[in-house]
Write a protein that holds these residues in place. Structure first.
Motif, PDB file in Angstrom:
ATOM      1  N   ALA A 165       0.824  -1.214   0.000  1.00 38.68           N
ATOM      2  CA  ALA A 165       0.000   0.000   0.000  1.00 38.68           C
ATOM      3  C   ALA A 165       0.857   1.263   0.000  1.00 38.68           C
ATOM      4  O   ALA A 165       0.488   2.264  -0.625  1.00 38.68           O
ATOM      5  N   SER A 166       1.988   1.225   0.651  1.00 41.28           N
ATOM      6  CA  SER A 166       2.858   2.411   0.714  1.00 41.28           C
ATOM      7  C   SER A 166       3.539   2.701  -0.615  1.00 41.28           C
ATOM      8  O   SER A 166       4.097   3.787  -0.801  1.00 41.28           O
ATOM      9  N   SER A 167       3.483   1.763  -1.567  1.00 39.55           N
ATOM     10  CA  SER A 167       4.162   1.923  -2.850  1.00 39.55           C
ATOM     11  C   SER A 167       3.237   2.302  -3.999  1.00 39.55           C
ATOM     12  O   SER A 167       3.696   2.485  -5.119  1.00 39.55           O
ATOM     13  N   VAL A 168       1.943   2.391  -3.742  1.00 41.64           N
ATOM     14  CA  VAL A 168       0.981   2.656  -4.814  1.00 41.64           C
ATOM     15  C   VAL A 168       0.892   4.162  -5.051  1.00 41.64           C
ATOM     16  O   VAL A 168       0.428   4.893  -4.188  1.00 41.64           O
ATOM     17  N   PRO A 169       1.329   4.638  -6.239  1.00 40.50           N
ATOM     18  CA  PRO A 169       1.297   6.080  -6.488  1.00 40.50           C
ATOM     19  C   PRO A 169      -0.090   6.599  -6.853  1.00 40.50           C
ATOM     20  O   PRO A 169      -0.421   7.751  -6.576  1.00 40.50           O
ATOM     21  N   PHE A 170      -0.907   5.768  -7.497  1.00 38.25           N
ATOM     22  CA  PHE A 170      -2.248   6.171  -7.907  1.00 38.25           C
ATOM     23  C   PHE A 170      -3.071   4.923  -8.161  1.00 38.25           C
ATOM     24  O   PHE A 170      -2.512   3.840  -8.352  1.00 38.25           O
ATOM     25  N   VAL A 171      -4.396   5.080  -8.167  1.00 34.64           N
ATOM     26  CA  VAL A 171      -5.263   3.925  -8.419  1.00 34.64           C
ATOM     27  C   VAL A 171      -6.122   4.117  -9.671  1.00 34.64           C
ATOM     28  O   VAL A 171      -6.899   3.236 -10.019  1.00 34.64           O
ATOM     29  N   THR A 172      -5.955   5.223 -10.340  1.00 28.59           N
ATOM     30  CA  THR A 172      -6.813   5.526 -11.486  1.00 28.59           C
ATOM     31  C   THR A 172      -6.660   4.536 -12.635  1.00 28.59           C
ATOM     32  O   THR A 172      -7.581   4.394 -13.432  1.00 28.59           O
ATOM     33  N   ARG A 173      -5.561   3.836 -12.720  1.00 26.17           N
ATOM     34  CA  ARG A 173      -5.380   2.871 -13.817  1.00 26.17           C
ATOM     35  C   ARG A 173      -6.029   1.520 -13.537  1.00 26.17           C
ATOM     36  O   ARG A 173      -6.053   0.645 -14.391  1.00 26.17           O
ATOM     37  N   TYR A 174      -6.558   1.353 -12.335  1.00 20.89           N
ATOM     38  CA  TYR A 174      -7.171   0.083 -11.958  1.00 20.89           C
ATOM     39  C   TYR A 174      -8.691   0.187 -12.026  1.00 20.89           C
ATOM     40  O   TYR A 174      -9.276   1.207 -11.687  1.00 20.89           O
ATOM     41  N   ASP A 175      -9.319  -0.912 -12.431  1.00 20.27           N
ATOM     42  CA  ASP A 175     -10.768  -0.945 -12.521  1.00 20.27           C
ATOM     43  C   ASP A 175     -11.425  -1.423 -11.234  1.00 20.27           C
ATOM     44  O   ASP A 175     -12.621  -1.221 -11.036  1.00 20.27           O
ATOM     45  N   ALA A 176     -10.664  -2.077 -10.377  1.00 20.33           N
ATOM     46  CA  ALA A 176     -11.156  -2.540  -9.078  1.00 20.33           C
ATOM     47  C   ALA A 176      -9.952  -2.645  -8.147  1.00 20.33           C
ATOM     48  O   ALA A 176      -8.812  -2.815  -8.601  1.00 20.33           O
ATOM     49  N   VAL A 177     -10.223  -2.547  -6.846  1.00 23.68           N
ATOM     50  CA  VAL A 177      -9.136  -2.564  -5.863  1.00 23.68           C
ATOM     51  C   VAL A 177      -9.545  -3.423  -4.667  1.00 23.68           C
ATOM     52  O   VAL A 177     -10.679  -3.323  -4.182  1.00 23.68           O
ATOM     53  N   VAL A 178      -8.613  -4.243  -4.215  1.00 31.57           N
ATOM     54  CA  VAL A 178      -8.753  -5.006  -2.976  1.00 31.57           C
ATOM     55  C   VAL A 178      -7.666  -4.487  -2.039  1.00 31.57           C
ATOM     56  O   VAL A 178      -6.479  -4.489  -2.400  1.00 31.57           O
ATOM     57  N   VAL A 179      -8.067  -4.029  -0.855  1.00 29.09           N
ATOM     58  CA  VAL A 179      -7.129  -3.449   0.111  1.00 29.09           C
ATOM     59  C   VAL A 179      -7.154  -4.284   1.380  1.00 29.09           C
ATOM     60  O   VAL A 179      -8.226  -4.546   1.931  1.00 29.09           O
TER      61      VAL A 179
END
Length: 164
Positions: free
Chosen positions: A39-53
Protein backbone atom coordinates in the motif's frame (compact mmCIF):
# COMPACT_ATOMS: atom_id res chain seq x y z
CA UNK A 1 -14.65 -6.20 -16.50
CA UNK A 2 -11.62 -6.40 -18.73
CA UNK A 3 -9.23 -4.10 -16.87
CA UNK A 4 -6.77 -4.66 -14.07
CA UNK A 5 -7.42 -5.34 -10.40
CA UNK A 6 -5.05 -3.97 -7.76
CA UNK A 7 -4.52 -6.05 -4.63
CA UNK A 8 -2.68 -3.92 -2.11
CA UNK A 9 -1.84 -4.41 1.54
CA UNK A 10 -0.22 -3.10 4.69
CA UNK A 11 1.86 -5.62 6.63
CA UNK A 12 4.57 -5.68 9.25
CA UNK A 13 5.94 -9.20 9.10
CA UNK A 14 4.58 -10.43 5.77
CA UNK A 15 1.57 -12.51 6.79
CA UNK A 16 -0.91 -10.11 5.17
CA UNK A 17 1.24 -9.99 2.02
CA UNK A 18 0.87 -13.78 1.68
CA UNK A 19 -2.90 -13.44 1.96
CA UNK A 20 -2.87 -10.67 -0.67
CA UNK A 21 -0.83 -12.85 -3.02
CA UNK A 22 -3.28 -15.72 -2.49
CA UNK A 23 -6.19 -13.40 -3.36
CA UNK A 24 -4.33 -12.23 -6.47
CA UNK A 25 -3.57 -15.82 -7.53
CA UNK A 26 -7.24 -16.78 -7.20
CA UNK A 27 -8.36 -13.75 -9.22
CA UNK A 28 -5.84 -14.69 -11.93
CA UNK A 29 -7.15 -18.27 -12.02
CA UNK A 30 -10.54 -16.73 -12.77
CA UNK A 31 -9.06 -14.93 -15.78
CA UNK A 32 -8.56 -11.47 -14.30
CA UNK A 33 -5.46 -9.32 -14.75
CA UNK A 34 -4.05 -8.52 -11.30
CA UNK A 35 -1.21 -6.51 -9.81
CA UNK A 36 -0.12 -6.76 -6.18
CA UNK A 37 1.72 -4.01 -4.38
CA UNK A 38 2.45 -2.77 -0.88
CA UNK A 39 0.00 0.00 0.00
CA UNK A 40 2.86 2.41 0.71
CA UNK A 41 4.16 1.92 -2.85
CA UNK A 42 0.98 2.66 -4.81
CA UNK A 43 1.30 6.08 -6.49
CA UNK A 44 -2.25 6.17 -7.91
CA UNK A 45 -5.26 3.93 -8.42
CA UNK A 46 -6.81 5.53 -11.49
CA UNK A 47 -5.38 2.87 -13.82
CA UNK A 48 -7.17 0.08 -11.96
CA UNK A 49 -10.77 -0.94 -12.52
CA UNK A 50 -11.16 -2.54 -9.08
CA UNK A 51 -9.14 -2.56 -5.86
CA UNK A 52 -8.75 -5.01 -2.98
CA UNK A 53 -7.13 -3.45 0.11
CA UNK A 54 -5.90 -5.44 3.07
CA UNK A 55 -4.26 -4.68 6.35
CA UNK A 56 -2.89 -6.58 9.27
CA UNK A 57 -4.63 -5.88 12.57
CA UNK A 58 -2.52 -4.55 15.40
CA UNK A 59 -4.15 -3.64 18.72
CA UNK A 60 -7.54 -3.38 17.01
CA UNK A 61 -6.35 -1.11 14.20
CA UNK A 62 -5.56 -1.74 10.57
CA UNK A 63 -1.90 -1.46 9.58
CA UNK A 64 -0.88 2.19 9.15
CA UNK A 65 0.01 1.76 5.47
CA UNK A 66 -3.48 0.42 4.67
CA UNK A 67 -5.08 3.32 6.56
CA UNK A 68 -2.88 5.87 4.79
CA UNK A 69 -3.61 4.27 1.41
CA UNK A 70 -7.36 4.63 1.91
CA UNK A 71 -7.00 8.26 3.07
CA UNK A 72 -4.68 9.18 0.20
CA UNK A 73 -6.79 7.59 -2.53
CA UNK A 74 -10.30 7.97 -1.07
CA UNK A 75 -11.83 9.99 -3.97
CA UNK A 76 -10.56 7.58 -6.63
CA UNK A 77 -11.38 4.46 -4.62
CA UNK A 78 -14.97 5.66 -4.19
CA UNK A 79 -15.35 5.58 -7.98
CA UNK A 80 -14.54 1.90 -8.48
CA UNK A 81 -15.41 -1.45 -6.92
CA UNK A 82 -13.47 -1.95 -3.67
CA UNK A 83 -13.17 -4.84 -1.25
CA UNK A 84 -11.33 -4.77 2.08
CA UNK A 85 -9.78 -7.51 4.15
CA UNK A 86 -8.14 -7.73 7.53
CA UNK A 87 -5.78 -10.32 8.95
CA UNK A 88 -4.67 -10.82 12.45
CA UNK A 89 -6.61 -12.87 14.95
CA UNK A 90 -4.09 -15.26 16.42
CA UNK A 91 -6.67 -17.90 17.14
CA UNK A 92 -9.30 -19.88 15.26
CA UNK A 93 -12.06 -17.27 15.61
CA UNK A 94 -11.87 -16.10 11.98
CA UNK A 95 -12.30 -19.68 10.77
CA UNK A 96 -15.18 -20.35 13.15
CA UNK A 97 -17.38 -17.36 12.32
CA UNK A 98 -17.52 -14.18 10.28
CA UNK A 99 -15.74 -11.44 12.23
CA UNK A 100 -16.94 -7.88 11.75
CA UNK A 101 -14.45 -5.24 10.60
CA UNK A 102 -12.80 -3.13 13.28
CA UNK A 103 -14.15 0.41 13.69
CA UNK A 104 -11.71 2.17 11.34
CA UNK A 105 -12.22 -0.42 8.60
CA UNK A 106 -15.98 -0.23 9.05
CA UNK A 107 -15.78 3.55 8.55
CA UNK A 108 -13.65 3.09 5.41
CA UNK A 109 -16.18 0.59 4.07
CA UNK A 110 -18.98 3.13 4.42
CA UNK A 111 -16.97 5.98 2.90
CA UNK A 112 -15.86 3.90 -0.08
CA UNK A 113 -19.12 1.98 -0.51
CA UNK A 114 -16.99 -1.16 -0.30
CA UNK A 115 -18.61 -4.27 -1.71
CA UNK A 116 -17.33 -6.51 1.03
CA UNK A 117 -14.93 -7.27 3.85
CA UNK A 118 -13.44 -10.41 5.35
CA UNK A 119 -11.29 -11.00 8.40
CA UNK A 120 -8.81 -13.84 8.09
CA UNK A 121 -6.69 -15.41 10.78
CA UNK A 122 -3.18 -14.09 11.12
CA UNK A 123 0.27 -15.53 11.49
CA UNK A 124 2.95 -14.70 14.00
CA UNK A 125 6.05 -16.86 13.84
CA UNK A 126 9.38 -16.90 15.59
CA UNK A 127 11.11 -14.46 13.24
CA UNK A 128 8.54 -11.66 13.76
CA UNK A 129 9.92 -8.18 14.49
CA UNK A 130 9.16 -5.94 17.45
CA UNK A 131 8.78 -6.30 21.18
CA UNK A 132 4.98 -6.75 21.08
CA UNK A 133 5.43 -9.71 18.72
CA UNK A 134 8.15 -11.22 20.91
CA UNK A 135 5.92 -10.76 23.97
CA UNK A 136 3.00 -12.50 22.24
CA UNK A 137 5.28 -15.34 21.15
CA UNK A 138 6.72 -15.74 24.68
CA UNK A 139 3.17 -16.05 26.02
CA UNK A 140 2.59 -18.96 23.64
CA UNK A 141 0.00 -17.17 21.50
CA UNK A 142 1.82 -17.22 18.17
CA UNK A 143 1.23 -19.53 15.27
CA UNK A 144 -0.29 -19.60 11.82
CA UNK A 145 -4.07 -19.24 11.76
CA UNK A 146 -4.46 -18.33 8.08
CA UNK A 147 -7.06 -20.34 6.18
CA UNK A 148 -6.07 -20.15 2.53
CA UNK A 149 -9.15 -22.12 1.45
CA UNK A 150 -11.33 -19.39 2.97
CA UNK A 151 -9.17 -16.73 1.30
CA UNK A 152 -9.60 -18.42 -2.09
CA UNK A 153 -13.36 -18.76 -1.59
CA UNK A 154 -13.67 -15.07 -0.73
CA UNK A 155 -11.53 -14.06 -3.71
CA UNK A 156 -13.62 -16.30 -5.99
CA UNK A 157 -16.67 -14.32 -4.90
CA UNK A 158 -14.90 -11.11 -5.94
CA UNK A 159 -14.02 -12.66 -9.30
CA UNK A 160 -17.65 -13.65 -9.84
CA UNK A 161 -18.72 -10.03 -9.32
CA UNK A 162 -16.04 -8.69 -11.65
CA UNK A 163 -16.33 -11.16 -14.53
CA UNK A 164 -18.56 -9.98 -17.40
Amino acid sequence: MTGTVLVTYGTKNGSTAHIAESIADTLRRHGLTVETMRASSVPFVTRYDAVVVGGGLYAGRWHKDARAFVRRHRPDLAQRPVWLFSSGPLDTSAAERELPPVRGVRRAMLELHARGHATFGGCLDDDADGWPARRILRSGNGGDFRDFEAVAAWASGIAAELKP
